[in-house]
Design a protein around this motif. Sequence first.
Motif, PDB file in Angstrom:
ATOM      1  N   GLY A 199       0.794  -1.233   0.000  1.00  0.00           N
ATOM      2  CA  GLY A 199       0.000   0.000   0.000  1.00  0.00           C
ATOM      3  C   GLY A 199       0.820   1.274   0.000  1.00  0.00           C
ATOM      4  N   CYS A 200       2.028   1.219  -0.513  1.00  0.00           N
ATOM      5  CA  CYS A 200       2.893   2.408  -0.526  1.00  0.00           C
ATOM      6  C   CYS A 200       2.248   3.577  -1.280  1.00  0.00           C
ATOM      7  N   TYR A 201       1.423   3.235  -2.285  1.00  0.00           N
ATOM      8  CA  TYR A 201       0.751   4.270  -3.090  1.00  0.00           C
ATOM      9  C   TYR A 201      -0.263   5.063  -2.266  1.00  0.00           C
ATOM     10  N   ASN A 202      -0.635   4.566  -1.092  1.00  0.00           N
ATOM     11  CA  ASN A 202      -1.577   5.312  -0.246  1.00  0.00           C
ATOM     12  C   ASN A 202      -0.961   6.581   0.333  1.00  0.00           C
ATOM     13  N   CYS A 203       0.352   6.605   0.448  1.00  0.00           N
ATOM     14  CA  CYS A 203       1.033   7.765   1.039  1.00  0.00           C
ATOM     15  C   CYS A 203       1.995   8.451   0.076  1.00  0.00           C
ATOM     16  N   HIS A 204       2.368   7.772  -1.010  1.00  0.00           N
ATOM     17  CA  HIS A 204       3.347   8.324  -1.944  1.00  0.00           C
ATOM     18  C   HIS A 204       2.777   8.360  -3.358  1.00  0.00           C
ATOM     19  N   SER A 205       2.749   9.538  -3.951  1.00  0.00           N
ATOM     20  CA  SER A 205       2.368   9.633  -5.362  1.00  0.00           C
ATOM     21  C   SER A 205       3.591   9.320  -6.219  1.00  0.00           C
ATOM     22  N   GLN A 206       3.349   9.111  -7.499  1.00  0.00           N
ATOM     23  CA  GLN A 206       4.437   8.925  -8.462  1.00  0.00           C
ATOM     24  C   GLN A 206       4.138   9.771  -9.694  1.00  0.00           C
ATOM     25  N   MET A 207       3.908  11.047  -9.470  1.00  0.00           N
ATOM     26  CA  MET A 207       3.653  11.947 -10.589  1.00  0.00           C
ATOM     27  C   MET A 207       4.039  13.357 -10.175  1.00  0.00           C
ATOM     28  N   VAL A 208       5.135  13.836 -10.730  1.00  0.00           N
ATOM     29  CA  VAL A 208       5.584  15.200 -10.462  1.00  0.00           C
ATOM     30  C   VAL A 208       4.849  16.118 -11.425  1.00  0.00           C
ATOM     31  N   ARG A 209       4.066  17.015 -10.882  1.00  0.00           N
ATOM     32  CA  ARG A 209       3.279  17.916 -11.721  1.00  0.00           C
ATOM     33  C   ARG A 209       4.152  19.049 -12.255  1.00  0.00           C
ATOM     34  N   PRO A 210       3.773  19.657 -13.391  1.00  0.00           N
ATOM     35  CA  PRO A 210       4.622  20.692 -14.011  1.00  0.00           C
ATOM     36  C   PRO A 210       4.475  22.062 -13.354  1.00  0.00           C
ATOM     37  N   PHE A 211       4.701  22.110 -12.048  1.00  0.00           N
ATOM     38  CA  PHE A 211       4.673  23.353 -11.302  1.00  0.00           C
ATOM     39  C   PHE A 211       6.075  23.623 -10.766  1.00  0.00           C
ATOM     40  N   ARG A 212       6.430  24.888 -10.705  1.00  0.00           N
ATOM     41  CA  ARG A 212       7.793  25.252 -10.297  1.00  0.00           C
ATOM     42  C   ARG A 212       8.187  24.640  -8.948  1.00  0.00           C
ATOM     43  N   ALA A 213       7.286  24.718  -7.967  1.00  0.00           N
ATOM     44  CA  ALA A 213       7.608  24.210  -6.634  1.00  0.00           C
ATOM     45  C   ALA A 213       7.890  22.707  -6.672  1.00  0.00           C
ATOM     46  N   GLU A 214       7.128  21.981  -7.477  1.00  0.00           N
ATOM     47  CA  GLU A 214       7.316  20.533  -7.546  1.00  0.00           C
ATOM     48  C   GLU A 214       8.580  20.172  -8.303  1.00  0.00           C
ATOM     49  N   VAL A 215       8.835  20.861  -9.409  1.00  0.00           N
ATOM     50  CA  VAL A 215      10.030  20.571 -10.203  1.00  0.00           C
ATOM     51  C   VAL A 215      11.290  20.887  -9.401  1.00  0.00           C
ATOM     52  N   GLU A 216      11.269  21.969  -8.638  1.00  0.00           N
ATOM     53  CA  GLU A 216      12.441  22.319  -7.828  1.00  0.00           C
ATOM     54  C   GLU A 216      12.671  21.302  -6.710  1.00  0.00           C
ATOM     55  N   ARG A 217      11.592  20.741  -6.183  1.00  0.00           N
ATOM     56  CA  ARG A 217      11.753  19.786  -5.079  1.00  0.00           C
ATOM     57  C   ARG A 217      12.052  18.372  -5.569  1.00  0.00           C
ATOM     58  N   TYR A 218      11.315  17.916  -6.594  1.00  0.00           N
ATOM     59  CA  TYR A 218      11.403  16.511  -6.987  1.00  0.00           C
ATOM     60  C   TYR A 218      12.199  16.251  -8.254  1.00  0.00           C
ATOM     61  N   GLY A 219      12.320  17.227  -9.124  1.00  0.00           N
ATOM     62  CA  GLY A 219      13.001  17.016 -10.394  1.00  0.00           C
ATOM     63  C   GLY A 219      12.047  17.205 -11.559  1.00  0.00           C
ATOM     64  N   HIS A 220      12.497  16.864 -12.743  1.00  0.00           N
ATOM     65  CA  HIS A 220      11.727  17.060 -13.971  1.00  0.00           C
ATOM     66  C   HIS A 220      10.307  16.519 -13.822  1.00  0.00           C
ATOM     67  N   TYR A 221       9.343  17.274 -14.323  1.00  0.00           N
ATOM     68  CA  TYR A 221       7.949  16.821 -14.224  1.00  0.00           C
ATOM     69  C   TYR A 221       7.761  15.516 -15.000  1.00  0.00           C
ATOM     70  N   SER A 222       6.790  14.739 -14.584  1.00  0.00           N
ATOM     71  CA  SER A 222       6.517  13.441 -15.192  1.00  0.00           C
ATOM     72  C   SER A 222       5.906  13.611 -16.578  1.00  0.00           C
ATOM     73  N   VAL A 223       6.253  12.710 -17.482  1.00  0.00           N
ATOM     74  CA  VAL A 223       5.677  12.726 -18.827  1.00  0.00           C
ATOM     75  C   VAL A 223       5.045  11.370 -19.109  1.00  0.00           C
ATOM     76  N   ALA A 224       4.016  11.355 -19.949  1.00  0.00           N
ATOM     77  CA  ALA A 224       3.225  10.144 -20.180  1.00  0.00           C
ATOM     78  C   ALA A 224       4.062   8.973 -20.688  1.00  0.00           C
ATOM     79  N   GLY A 225       5.061   9.261 -21.514  1.00  0.00           N
ATOM     80  CA  GLY A 225       5.876   8.201 -22.097  1.00  0.00           C
ATOM     81  C   GLY A 225       6.682   7.408 -21.097  1.00  0.00           C
ATOM     82  N   GLU A 226       6.770   7.889 -19.857  1.00  0.00           N
ATOM     83  CA  GLU A 226       7.493   7.146 -18.817  1.00  0.00           C
ATOM     84  C   GLU A 226       6.659   6.012 -18.226  1.00  0.00           C
ATOM     85  N   PHE A 227       5.358   6.026 -18.476  1.00  0.00           N
ATOM     86  CA  PHE A 227       4.459   5.091 -17.809  1.00  0.00           C
ATOM     87  C   PHE A 227       3.861   4.039 -18.740  1.00  0.00           C
ATOM     88  N   VAL A 228       4.340   3.962 -19.995  1.00  0.00           N
ATOM     89  CA  VAL A 228       3.697   3.055 -20.948  1.00  0.00           C
ATOM     90  C   VAL A 228       3.864   1.575 -20.585  1.00  0.00           C
TER      91      VAL A 228
END
Length: 203
Positions: free
Chosen positions: A64-93
């Motif tokens: 149940g790790c997904y209950n507390c941890h997302s796996q999608m960095v949204r394309p917002f400045r605060a998120e990119v600065e904290r987590y890294g490059h925003y997520s793109v669809a081609g990473e999840f195929v």
Amino acid sequence: MLTHDRIERNQALMIVLVILVVAVGGLVEIVPLYFQKSVTEPVAGLKPYTPLQLTGRDVYVREGCYNCHSQMVRPFRAEVERYGHYSVAGEFVYDHPFQWGSKRTGPDLHRVGGRYSDEWHRLHLLDPRSVVPESNMPAYPWLIRTGANADDIEAKMRALRRVGVPYQDAEIAGAKAALKDRTEMDALIAYLQVLGTAVKRRQ
């Protein structure tokens, strides 16, 4: 002629019309995505999960790790600065199903791959507060004592191949050997270490 009053008074008609509107709206939103290469084709460098990583992903879902941890960095400045490059669809195929999530009791994990050492992850899973004092994450000591499940790994890989994951016969044949003498802890760490590594993190 259908009037607003007639629709509201006839429950069956209302249900049919609601289903029709939702179906058409869904088709208009979803069908075009199947024709966009950025959504349906893997990003450069993306590889299918190895047997160990795939087993680790199953442990991640089971615990149940997904209950507390997302796996999608949204394309917002605060998120990119904290987590890294925003997520793109081609990473999840190759993810069936994807683990995007939306709840963040803990940090987003999509770019955690390579950020910490294997030993850090091992300590964190055994005793989270030993490396993150303010953590409220539970410990997972049984993972280090439980062997990685190799019984159905070949069947899983064959099933994934049917939905588009490009596993070769040789990879499937060698899957059980790849899990020999490995623990669920090893598998989960292998999975975490590959997350988000197909797209280079912004420094």
